[in-house]
Design an enzyme around this catalytic site. Structure first.
Site, PDB file in Angstrom:
ATOM      1  N   ARG A  62      55.094  45.664  42.585  1.00 42.95           N
ATOM      2  CA  ARG A  62      54.573  45.838  43.945  1.00 42.95           C
ATOM      3  C   ARG A  62      54.551  47.325  44.270  1.00 42.95           C
ATOM      4  NH1 ARG A  62      57.755  45.804  49.237  1.00 42.95           N
ATOM      5  NH2 ARG A  62      56.172  45.624  50.850  1.00 42.95           N
ATOM      6  N   HIS A 110      52.344  51.104  53.866  1.00 40.50           N
ATOM      7  CA  HIS A 110      53.805  51.256  53.794  1.00 40.50           C
ATOM      8  C   HIS A 110      54.152  52.586  54.464  1.00 40.50           C
ATOM      9  CE1 HIS A 110      57.509  49.642  51.498  1.00 40.50           C
ATOM     10  NE2 HIS A 110      57.950  50.620  52.278  1.00 40.50           N
ATOM     11  N   GLU A 136      56.676  45.696  56.902  1.00 46.26           N
ATOM     12  CA  GLU A 136      57.715  45.867  57.920  1.00 46.26           C
ATOM     13  C   GLU A 136      57.216  46.502  59.228  1.00 46.26           C
ATOM     14  OE1 GLU A 136      61.157  47.872  56.362  1.00 46.26           O
ATOM     15  OE2 GLU A 136      61.615  46.262  54.966  1.00 46.26           O
ATOM     16  N   ASN A 174      61.503  41.021  53.260  1.00 41.11           N
ATOM     17  CA  ASN A 174      62.426  42.047  52.812  1.00 41.11           C
ATOM     18  C   ASN A 174      63.774  41.753  53.450  1.00 41.11           C
ATOM     19  OD1 ASN A 174      60.178  43.140  51.651  1.00 41.11           O
ATOM     20  ND2 ASN A 174      60.062  44.927  52.998  1.00 41.11           N
ATOM     21  N   TYR A 179      67.874  42.644  53.506  1.00 39.69           N
ATOM     22  CA  TYR A 179      68.987  43.505  53.124  1.00 39.69           C
ATOM     23  C   TYR A 179      70.323  42.983  53.659  1.00 39.69           C
ATOM     24  CZ  TYR A 179      65.554  46.598  51.144  1.00 39.69           C
ATOM     25  OH  TYR A 179      64.545  47.083  50.358  1.00 39.69           O
ATOM     26  N   GLU A 219      61.327  42.507  48.853  1.00 38.35           N
ATOM     27  CA  GLU A 219      62.334  43.561  48.663  1.00 38.35           C
ATOM     28  C   GLU A 219      63.714  42.959  48.845  1.00 38.35           C
ATOM     29  OE1 GLU A 219      62.050  47.102  51.115  1.00 38.35           O
ATOM     30  OE2 GLU A 219      59.875  47.201  50.845  1.00 38.35           O
TER      31      GLU A 219
HETATM   32  C1  PNW Z   1      62.786  49.026  53.717  1.00 33.81           C
HETATM   33  N1  PNW Z   1      66.602  49.304  58.966  1.00 33.81           N
HETATM   34  O1  PNW Z   1      63.078  49.877  54.777  1.00 33.81           O
HETATM   35  C2  PNW Z   1      61.488  49.605  53.188  1.00 33.81           C
HETATM   36  O2  PNW Z   1      60.422  48.706  53.066  1.00 33.81           O
HETATM   37  C3  PNW Z   1      61.666  50.456  51.981  1.00 33.81           C
HETATM   38  O3  PNW Z   1      60.631  51.398  51.916  1.00 33.81           O
HETATM   39  C4  PNW Z   1      63.029  51.097  52.006  1.00 33.81           C
HETATM   40  O4  PNW Z   1      63.203  52.083  51.030  1.00 33.81           O
HETATM   41  C5  PNW Z   1      64.052  49.974  51.860  1.00 33.81           C
HETATM   42  O5  PNW Z   1      63.871  48.992  52.868  1.00 33.81           O
HETATM   43  C6  PNW Z   1      65.504  50.440  51.913  1.00 33.81           C
HETATM   44  O6  PNW Z   1      65.791  51.031  53.146  1.00 33.81           O
HETATM   45  C7  PNW Z   1      64.005  49.668  55.771  1.00 33.81           C
HETATM   46  O7  PNW Z   1      67.168  50.336  59.418  1.00 33.81           O
HETATM   47  C8  PNW Z   1      64.499  50.793  56.402  1.00 33.81           C
HETATM   48  O8  PNW Z   1      66.782  48.175  59.491  1.00 33.81           O
HETATM   49  C9  PNW Z   1      65.364  50.672  57.463  1.00 33.81           C
HETATM   50  C10 PNW Z   1      65.724  49.407  57.899  1.00 33.81           C
HETATM   51  C11 PNW Z   1      65.235  48.274  57.288  1.00 33.81           C
HETATM   52  C12 PNW Z   1      64.373  48.413  56.219  1.00 33.81           C
END
Ligand code: PNW
Length: 464
Positions: A83, A127, A172, A300, A302, A366
């Site tokens: 991707r 992006h 996002e 995505n 995390y 992601e």
């Molecule tokens: C995503 N938050 O970004 C992005 O899609 C990527 O480009 C990035 O490198 C990756 O996650 C890791 O950070 C985020 O603060 C950045 O909630 C910040 C947040 C969430 C996603």
């Protein structure tokens, strides 16, 4: 050895898509080459204090010049899918004027080389690297930007449609709108709730208009990628903590899910939009455009977002209307980003999406983690924490599959260490270590581990 529950070998369904992800501004570099125009990230990164260490994407991983080697590396790592994102200011330097053939040619070559290597390309059209010229005319706070995006989407699709089956319009929109225009932690660094809500709507509209253009052009798989997170409620239904969690869930998740998949904004979001921006920028018919059917939803993931009711807490500018809501500090274990590690949140999220928004296949576009990776004297990068993180999240994804969720694939963030936005190069998410002095690539232990996962289409368990 006995096989412990939780460490069982787990197989994924046949055809499950495995891969890794990147984004243009984070890896390409070559910021002023072959007619590329400036983006809001070129401008923002030069603002003193905006990015850790004063880092910029000028050179990044120099992928623009090293794409052949990087694709050879992907092939060595056995990645079936990749991707990447297309840089709007490479393709149309000022966002609205002439198309730049040299910029388009880069993606033409990239896709050909991926296909030659047997790797399926997944293209993302936005992006976060908006042409600066469009930001100078108001950026995502203006409706016109969504119209320009649809034109650009058509140009890229015309070029690559014969070779790229899966398209993601926008990555996002919450981050782009609320960190870009609300908290100002991301480009363009504006800090207004009004601007953030307008940006969010126009990003959704951009997605809908581009979906129409791509569909018309015969695109096979159209998707949108959202950053989603469970917002666990710490209290009992109906109490203040529950209301806090519900508002944050509405702003972060349902603000995007509901318009796209149900054709309406959630009530609590509309209230906040009205309060901060009025509703004048939402035209009759917009929600019909935004809710054009999609074929796949990218997720995505995390970590979850933890909140509590806390009278007197100031508004978090990334969540307009959040006065009186505390965003709780993360509890260990943490990644180098300070983000908590909570694989169960992924199962919960996937199961909830399947229940609340049935009928849309899902793909994790992601998931991954930054850790303080350092190559050993032997050049080997030992990253057991990343392997543990990915293993845990794959088990969580598998649990969702077992619960009946239509999950089609899993892409690691990221292929390479890269420009981690406001954090600069200090935060390393890659399966592959990048030495920014000589641009050497060193696959980390996790890259070898992931190759084995792909080869066996699952996890071996601890007896393997
Ligand atoms: C995503 N938050 O970004 C992005 O899609 C990527 O480009 C990035 O490198 C990756 O996650 C890791 O950070 C985020 O603060 C950045 O909630 C910040 C947040 C969430 C996603």
């Amino acid at each position: 050895t006995t096989i412990e529950a939780g460490d069982r070998p787990l197989l994924f369904p046949p055809g499950f898509v495995w891969g890794a992800a990147t984004a243009a501004y984070q890896i390409e570099g070559a910021a002023r080459e072959d007619g590329r125009g400036p983006s809001i990230w070129d401008t923002f990164a030069r603002r003193p204090g905006a990015v850790a260490g004063g880092d910029t994407g000028d050179v990044a991983c120099d992928h623009y010049h090293r794409h052949r080697d990087d694709i050879a590396l992907m092939a060595e790592l056995g990645l079936p899918a990749y991707r990447f994102s297309v840089s709007w200011p490479r393709v149309r330097p000022d966002g609205a004027g002439p198309v730049n053939p040299r910029g388009l040619a880069f993606y033409d070559r990239l896709v050909d080389e991926l296909l030659e290597a047997g790797i399926t390309p997944y293209a993302t059209l936005y992006h976060w690297d908006l042409p600066q010229a469009l930001e100078d005319r108001g950026g995502w706070t203006e409706r016109d930007t969504a119209l320009r995006f649809a034109e650009y989407a058509g140009v890229v699709h015309d070029l690559l449609a014969d070779r790229v089956a899966t398209w993601t319009t926008v990555n996002e929109p919450w981050v782009a709108a609320f960190l870009g225009y609300g908290s100002g932690v991301h480009a363009p660094g504006r800090t207004s709730a009004r601007d953030a809500f307008r940006a969010a709507h126009h990003l959704l509209l951009a997605h809908g208009l581009a979906t129409g253009v791509l569909r018309e052009g015969g695109a096979r798989q159209i998707s949108l990628t959202l950053n989603l997170a469970p917002v666990p409620t710490p209290g009992a239904p109906g109490d203040a903590a529950d209301a806090a969690a519900d508002l944050v869930d509405a702003l972060l998740n349902r603000q995007f899910l509901d318009p796209v998949l149900r054709g309406r904004y959630p009530g609590p979001v509309l209230e906040q939009v009205d309060r901060a921006a009025g509703l004048g920028h939402i035209a009759a018919g917009d929600l019909a455009v935004i809710s054009e059917p999609i074929d796949l939803l990218g997720i995505n993931y995390y970590n979850p977002t933890y909140v509590a009711a806390s009278p007197g807490a100031p508004e978090n500018p990334a969540f307009p209307g959040s006065r009186g809501i505390a965003f709780l500090p993360a509890e260990p274990p943490l990644t180098a980003m300070g983000w908590p590690i909570d694989p169960d949140g992924l199962t919960e999220l996937l199961v909830r999406l399947d229940r609340d928004y049935p009928g849309v296949p899902l793909i994790v576009t992601e998931n991954g983690a930054a850790f303080d990776d350092v190559p050993g004297p032997d050049g080997r990068v030992r990253d057991p924490f990343r392997i543990g993180y990915l293993d845990g999240h794959l088990r969580a994804a598998h649990a969702a599959l077992a619960a009946g969720v239509d999950l089609r694939g899993y892409l690691v963030w990221s292929l390479l260490d890269n420009f981690e936005w406001a954090e600069g190069y200090g935060k390393r998410f890659g399966l592959v270590y990048v030495d920014y002095v000589d641009q050497r690539r060193l696959p980390k232990d996790s890259a070898h581990w992931f190759r084995d996962v792909i080869a066996r289409n699952g996890l071996g368990g601890n007896t393997a």
